[in-house]
Design a protein around this motif. Sequence first.
Motif, PDB file in Angstrom:
ATOM      1  N   LEU A 267       3.678   1.613  -1.699  1.00 36.54           N
ATOM      2  CA  LEU A 267       4.628   0.880  -1.499  1.00 36.54           C
ATOM      3  C   LEU A 267       3.930   0.507  -0.287  1.00 36.54           C
ATOM      4  CD1 LEU A 267       8.134   3.330  -1.930  1.00 36.54           C
ATOM      5  CD2 LEU A 267       7.509   0.863  -2.527  1.00 36.54           C
ATOM      6  N   GLU A 268       2.809   1.314   0.827  1.00 35.25           N
ATOM      7  CA  GLU A 268       3.001   0.441   2.256  1.00 35.25           C
ATOM      8  C   GLU A 268       1.403  -0.027   2.047  1.00 35.25           C
ATOM      9  OE1 GLU A 268       3.148   1.297   5.170  1.00 35.25           O
ATOM     10  OE2 GLU A 268       4.754   2.838   4.958  1.00 35.25           O
ATOM     11  N   ALA A 269       0.815   0.543   1.169  1.00 36.03           N
ATOM     12  CA  ALA A 269      -0.531  -0.764   0.169  1.00 36.03           C
ATOM     13  C   ALA A 269      -0.226  -2.092  -0.500  1.00 36.03           C
ATOM     14  CB  ALA A 269      -1.514   0.175  -0.513  1.00 36.03           C
ATOM     15  N   ALA A 270       1.405  -1.843  -1.113  1.00 39.76           N
ATOM     16  CA  ALA A 270       1.893  -2.875  -1.662  1.00 39.76           C
ATOM     17  C   ALA A 270       2.114  -4.495  -0.723  1.00 39.76           C
ATOM     18  CB  ALA A 270       2.531  -2.288  -2.665  1.00 39.76           C
ATOM     19  N   VAL A 271       2.444  -3.271   0.360  1.00 37.79           N
ATOM     20  CA  VAL A 271       2.792  -4.735   1.228  1.00 37.79           C
ATOM     21  C   VAL A 271       1.632  -5.566   2.158  1.00 37.79           C
ATOM     22  CG1 VAL A 271       4.393  -4.475   3.872  1.00 37.79           C
ATOM     23  CG2 VAL A 271       5.996  -3.436   2.052  1.00 37.79           C
ATOM     24  N   GLU A 272       1.280  -4.359   2.897  1.00 41.20           N
ATOM     25  CA  GLU A 272      -0.628  -4.838   3.175  1.00 41.20           C
ATOM     26  C   GLU A 272      -0.900  -5.822   2.322  1.00 41.20           C
ATOM     27  OE1 GLU A 272      -1.625  -0.445   4.945  1.00 41.20           O
ATOM     28  OE2 GLU A 272      -3.079  -1.478   3.575  1.00 41.20           O
ATOM     29  N   CYS A 273      -1.076  -5.274   0.950  1.00 43.63           N
ATOM     30  CA  CYS A 273      -2.156  -6.178   0.054  1.00 43.63           C
ATOM     31  C   CYS A 273      -1.118  -7.798   0.031  1.00 43.63           C
ATOM     32  CB  CYS A 273      -1.844  -5.421  -1.636  1.00 43.63           C
ATOM     33  SG  CYS A 273      -2.448  -6.063  -2.470  1.00 43.63           S
ATOM     34  N   LEU A 274       0.637  -8.120  -0.027  1.00 40.70           N
ATOM     35  CA  LEU A 274       0.811  -9.047  -0.224  1.00 40.70           C
ATOM     36  C   LEU A 274       0.865 -10.093   0.765  1.00 40.70           C
ATOM     37  CD1 LEU A 274       4.803  -8.626  -0.943  1.00 40.70           C
ATOM     38  CD2 LEU A 274       3.016 -10.421  -2.524  1.00 40.70           C
ATOM     39  N   ALA A 275       1.227  -8.669   2.315  1.00 40.67           N
ATOM     40  CA  ALA A 275       1.055  -9.923   4.097  1.00 40.67           C
ATOM     41  C   ALA A 275      -0.427 -10.486   3.422  1.00 40.67           C
ATOM     42  CB  ALA A 275       0.986  -8.582   4.543  1.00 40.67           C
ATOM     43  N   GLU A 276      -1.444  -9.785   3.407  1.00 41.02           N
ATOM     44  CA  GLU A 276      -2.705 -10.136   2.822  1.00 41.02           C
ATOM     45  C   GLU A 276      -3.257 -11.404   2.233  1.00 41.02           C
ATOM     46  OE1 GLU A 276      -5.866  -7.029   3.654  1.00 41.02           O
ATOM     47  OE2 GLU A 276      -4.459  -6.244   5.128  1.00 41.02           O
TER      48      GLU A 276
ATOM     49  N   ASP B 145       7.675  -4.081 -10.126  1.00 41.08           N
ATOM     50  CA  ASP B 145       8.510  -2.615  -9.991  1.00 41.08           C
ATOM     51  C   ASP B 145       8.436  -2.870  -8.373  1.00 41.08           C
ATOM     52  OD1 ASP B 145      10.348  -3.173 -11.557  1.00 41.08           O
ATOM     53  OD2 ASP B 145       9.745  -1.514 -12.744  1.00 41.08           O
ATOM     54  N   LEU B 146       7.172  -2.725  -8.551  1.00 41.13           N
ATOM     55  CA  LEU B 146       6.096  -2.292  -7.283  1.00 41.13           C
ATOM     56  C   LEU B 146       6.777  -2.687  -5.762  1.00 41.13           C
ATOM     57  CD1 LEU B 146       4.080  -0.465  -6.202  1.00 41.13           C
ATOM     58  CD2 LEU B 146       2.093  -2.363  -6.851  1.00 41.13           C
ATOM     59  N   PHE B 147       6.331  -4.338  -6.274  1.00 40.85           N
ATOM     60  CA  PHE B 147       6.070  -4.981  -4.983  1.00 40.85           C
ATOM     61  C   PHE B 147       7.502  -4.979  -3.803  1.00 40.85           C
ATOM     62  CE2 PHE B 147       2.355  -5.828  -6.261  1.00 40.85           C
ATOM     63  CZ  PHE B 147       1.185  -6.033  -5.303  1.00 40.85           C
ATOM     64  N   THR B 148       9.003  -5.032  -5.304  1.00 43.93           N
ATOM     65  CA  THR B 148       9.894  -5.444  -4.908  1.00 43.93           C
ATOM     66  C   THR B 148      10.702  -3.669  -4.421  1.00 43.93           C
ATOM     67  OG1 THR B 148      10.726  -6.672  -6.726  1.00 43.93           O
ATOM     68  CG2 THR B 148      12.454  -5.894  -5.246  1.00 43.93           C
ATOM     69  N   ALA B 149       9.943  -2.990  -4.638  1.00 45.28           N
ATOM     70  CA  ALA B 149      10.629  -1.608  -4.224  1.00 45.28           C
ATOM     71  C   ALA B 149       9.806  -1.377  -2.379  1.00 45.28           C
ATOM     72  CB  ALA B 149       9.866  -0.704  -5.878  1.00 45.28           C
ATOM     73  N   ALA B 150       8.437  -1.805  -2.153  1.00 40.19           N
ATOM     74  CA  ALA B 150       7.437  -2.062  -1.355  1.00 40.19           C
ATOM     75  C   ALA B 150       8.452  -2.829  -0.183  1.00 40.19           C
ATOM     76  CB  ALA B 150       6.604  -2.103  -1.511  1.00 40.19           C
ATOM     77  N   VAL B 151       8.718  -3.681  -0.601  1.00 40.82           N
ATOM     78  CA  VAL B 151       9.371  -4.366   1.044  1.00 40.82           C
ATOM     79  C   VAL B 151      10.948  -3.980   1.029  1.00 40.82           C
ATOM     80  CG1 VAL B 151      10.525  -6.941   1.485  1.00 40.82           C
ATOM     81  CG2 VAL B 151       8.116  -6.935  -0.091  1.00 40.82           C
ATOM     82  N   GLU B 152      11.528  -3.400  -0.135  1.00 41.64           N
ATOM     83  CA  GLU B 152      12.829  -2.603   0.482  1.00 41.64           C
ATOM     84  C   GLU B 152      12.245  -1.797   0.993  1.00 41.64           C
ATOM     85  OE1 GLU B 152      14.751  -2.358  -2.748  1.00 41.64           O
ATOM     86  OE2 GLU B 152      16.844  -1.965  -1.403  1.00 41.64           O
TER      87      GLU B 152
END
Lengths: 204, 204
Positions: free
Chosen positions: A24-33, A64-71
Amino acid sequence: MTTSAPAARMPRQDRSRATRRRLLEAAVECLAEVGWNGSTVLVVAERAGVTRGAAQHHFRTREDLFTAAVEHVAAERLAAALAHVEQLPPPGPARTEAVVEMIVHLYTGPLFRAALHLWVAAATEEPLRSRITGLENHIGREAHRAAVECLGADESAQGVRETVQATLDLARGLGLANLLTDDGPRRAGVVRQWSRLLDAALAG
Amino acid sequence: MTTSAPAARMPRQDRSRATRRRLLEAAVECLAEVGWNGSTVLVVAERAGVTRGAAQHHFRTREDLFTAAVEHVAAERLAAALAHVEQLPPPGPARTEAVVEMIVHLYTGPLFRAALHLWVAAATEEPLRSRITGLENHIGREAHRAAVECLGADESAQGVRETVQATLDLARGLGLANLLTDDGPRRAGVVRQWSRLLDAALAG
């Protein structure tokens, strides 16, 4: 057997939870970058040091992954901010400014960047859109409730609810203005001035 | 020959200008509807009823087309808004609210959606990024100047400049909140309340 089974199961559950959190933490970092286009389950799994299979065990689809990550990350950051409530100055202009700074800080970091990429992708991708609409409502309500609590705002007074909402909308706008360039110095002036107006509005 | 040559050249120039304008308007519509991924020079040319060759004659690259489009349409919408300045109510709360509504309206339509797609794409695409940074500064300055003029704000007074900036940041935030769902009813309440606070701040 009957006594060792639960003990043996616990560490596996802990490991699974830790893997999930890393994803989840990696998904948010990835999206942001790299934004939505470059953000796949595989890229996130590699960043989190997890096999693709393990990632897919936790999250069936990319959505599923990215929605859960931001939440998850939004809930964590909000909880972290609320954990420091008792360190805020007593009610008055200094507290109001500290709370506005806290809110704006939540909207100008990597989490906001990640959410922004997801929101904008959702505007043109249907499977994502309905997921994100629900998530946006949920995060918006939680942020509003936290702001009311920290500001000690009395929402039964006329206009107070809208004034708090305006503070969150302003924070979103400041987050957007910070997307391409460091808008920090200009933002500091806007935050200071809005804090003065907000404090007067809540007091009066 | 000497007298007919300029006359013969004019219609061709007019046609060229009209084609260019159609391309720019179509590019903004396209960006707003399908986002950056789906927005190519070919898709815009088809929407504008122009050949791909003609489109490429006007805009060498995809970045050229969409940057010019957002710049052109932003300037047009701002000019259209300013053309109605004399129809605004006289200075006072009603005028302040009308101006805030006008500004927020500029940030909640298709132009803002288009700009948002371009801004977010620019966050992760380098050739676009530097172009959009310049454009963002330019549009921001023009919007600020127009807001000051319409509000009759005295920027030499302490905090007034930041208050006007906050109004534009709020408008951006409201635009973002309107991306996935119709946020109109909530927004109306925020605009009304912000207008009250802004009017009091500018008067005092």
